[in-house]
Enzyme design. Structure first.
Site, PDB file in Angstrom:
ATOM      1  N   ARG A  37       0.821  -1.214   0.000  1.00 17.51           N
ATOM      2  CA  ARG A  37       0.000   0.000   0.000  1.00 17.51           C
ATOM      3  C   ARG A  37       0.854   1.263   0.000  1.00 17.51           C
ATOM      4  O   ARG A  37       0.494   2.273  -0.628  1.00 17.51           O
ATOM      5  CB  ARG A  37      -0.965  -0.007   1.187  1.00 17.51           C
ATOM      6  N   LYS A  58     -19.712 -18.321   1.232  1.00 13.59           N
ATOM      7  CA  LYS A  58     -21.148 -18.268   1.476  1.00 13.59           C
ATOM      8  C   LYS A  58     -21.878 -17.393   0.467  1.00 13.59           C
ATOM      9  O   LYS A  58     -21.461 -16.279   0.181  1.00 13.59           O
ATOM     10  CB  LYS A  58     -21.421 -17.734   2.890  1.00 13.59           C
ATOM     11  N   GLY A  85      -9.601  -9.294  -0.643  1.00 13.61           N
ATOM     12  CA  GLY A  85      -8.457  -9.829   0.097  1.00 13.61           C
ATOM     13  C   GLY A  85      -8.039 -11.224  -0.298  1.00 13.61           C
ATOM     14  O   GLY A  85      -6.869 -11.474  -0.617  1.00 13.61           O
ATOM     15  N   GLY A 134     -13.249  -4.115   1.007  1.00 12.59           N
ATOM     16  CA  GLY A 134     -14.658  -3.777   1.099  1.00 12.59           C
ATOM     17  C   GLY A 134     -15.109  -2.788   0.043  1.00 12.59           C
ATOM     18  O   GLY A 134     -16.209  -2.906  -0.504  1.00 12.59           O
TER      19      GLY A 134
END
Length: 398
Positions: A37, A198, A355, A378
């Site tokens: 980053r 999921k 991620g 996110g």
């Protein structure tokens, strides 16, 4: 894509420029373990400094919950940032108030200052106008280069952008252009690969993609739920029985939208989830009662590769199997290698993020062979879900 001001629209010479970065890097025992980053941020800082800006860098780090937590200080980033930039970086023990204002006032053209963790203030995550005003007081212009934090309406991402002339940094610009190429105005056909454990955690993503892409490949344990919903026996495989109706509805919606869903046709199964257990490859209607699916098989890989050869654009989020545990990384690595080859030889626009996805692509050795790999987690997902990101919306030019 909405228009955003970029560094091309900013003459920063002699100006104090507040740069929102994402320095929330992994740290272990006080040492930075991954500088990715910082390295991705450095071109924006270097460009601003080289053009004569007085660069003031702010960022959050971890979750101190509005309190000063010494081990969550950004001060250890000073040395790393200085090394990456190849120039000195000054330090301020706060992000607003007398300490920050005094440090900013000392800056000369081309110099860089790092402020203390914005989340030391409870007003950061509440988007407190007072904190935003305190940050704005330091600068003449605001540059947001933290796409990974743009899904949060915080004082340092959204609030301050409303108070100063605001611009997208080079990393933010690259992210927005890559995402526009992926889903905004893509070259078609578009293939999306979505993996993960999921269905319930990716309902918005799946729902949006069935309206946007031509082919949607579903992998990971979530594919088990879709297969079970179609009546296939899944043995001990991880799957969500309560999501069967939802899975069937997603399949119906995709069909109505003209989106082809690709599910596994064969699976790699084992009796236990452990490194290198005994495995067998079976068709999706032959999973034994006492075994679980932990990866997709070679026929599925071939099917996916065939779809990719017909594609102009790929969006990828999530691995095909439990890639952290060999040999259940095989399908993810094989498809990643195929994507990298098609990116080089056929001009496939390959855009990936999230991620687990980044980790999987690093594991496959192809991160630098994709068109673009987002470092955001996110924010990347919420963009793919079709949601408005407050930190991005604040940069839009009316």
């Amino acid at each position: 894509m909405p228009r955003f001001r970029t560094l091309d629209d900013l003459d920063p010479r002699g100006k104090w420029v507040l740069l929102r970065a994402d320095l929330n890097v992994p740290v272990r025992d006080g040492r930075i373990t991954d500088r990715t980053r910082i390295e991705r941020l450095s071109p924006t800082i270097r460009e601003l400094a080289d053009k004569g800006a007085r660069v003031i860098v702010c960022s959050h780090f971890d979750r101190p919950k509005g309190k000063r937590v010494p081990e969550m200080s950004l001060q250890p980033m000073v040395e790393a940032l200085s090394e990456v930039l190849g120039r000195p970086v000054a330090w301020a023990d706060d992000c607003i108030g007398p300490a920050a204002e005094a440090a900013a006032a000392k800056l000369q053209d081309g110099e860089v200052l790092l402020l203390e963790n914005t989340r030391y203030h409870p007003g950061e995550e509440k988007n407190d106008p007072a904190l935003a005003q305190g940050l704005a007081k330091l600068a003449d212009a605001f540059v947001n280069d933290a796409f990974s934090a743009a899904h949060r309406a915080h004082a340092s991402t959204e609030g301050v952008a409303r108070l100063l002339p605001s611009y997208a940094g080079r990393l933010m610009q690259a992210e927005l252009e890559a995402l526009d190429a992926a889903l905004g105005n893509p070259s078609r056909p578009v293939v999306a690969i979505v993996g993960g454990a999921k269905v319930s955690t990716k309902l918005d993503l799946l729902g949006n993609l069935t309206k946007k892409v031509n082919v949607l490949v579903i992998g990971g344990a979530m594919a088990n739920t879709f297969l079970a919903a179609q009546g296939h026996p899944m043995g001990k495989s991880l799957q969500e029985a309560e999501m069967h109706d939802t899975a069937r509805q997603i399949l119906a919606d995709a069909s109505a939208n003209g989106c082809e869903i690709v599910l596994p046709v064969d699976l790699v199964v084992a009796a236990e989830f452990a490194p290198n257990p005994a495995t067998k490859t079976v068709t999706v209607d032959r999973v034994p009662d006492g075994m679980m699916a932990l990866d997709v098989g070679p026929d599925t890989v071939s099917l996916v590769e065939a779809k990719l050869r017909q594609a102009s654009t790929l969006v990828w989020n999530g691995p095909f199997g439990a890639f952290e545990t060999p040999p259940f990384d095989s399908a993810t690595v094989a498809v990643a290698q195929a994507v990298a080859a098609l990116t080089a030889s056929a001009g496939l626009k390959s855009i990936a993020g999230g991620g687990d996805t980044v980790s999987a692509l690093k594991h496959a050795g192809v991160v630098n062979r994709m068109t673009y790999v987002s470092a955001a987690g996110g924010a990347f997902l919420e963009w793919l879900e079709g949601k408005t990101l407050p930190g991005v919306a604040a940069l839009e030019v009316a």
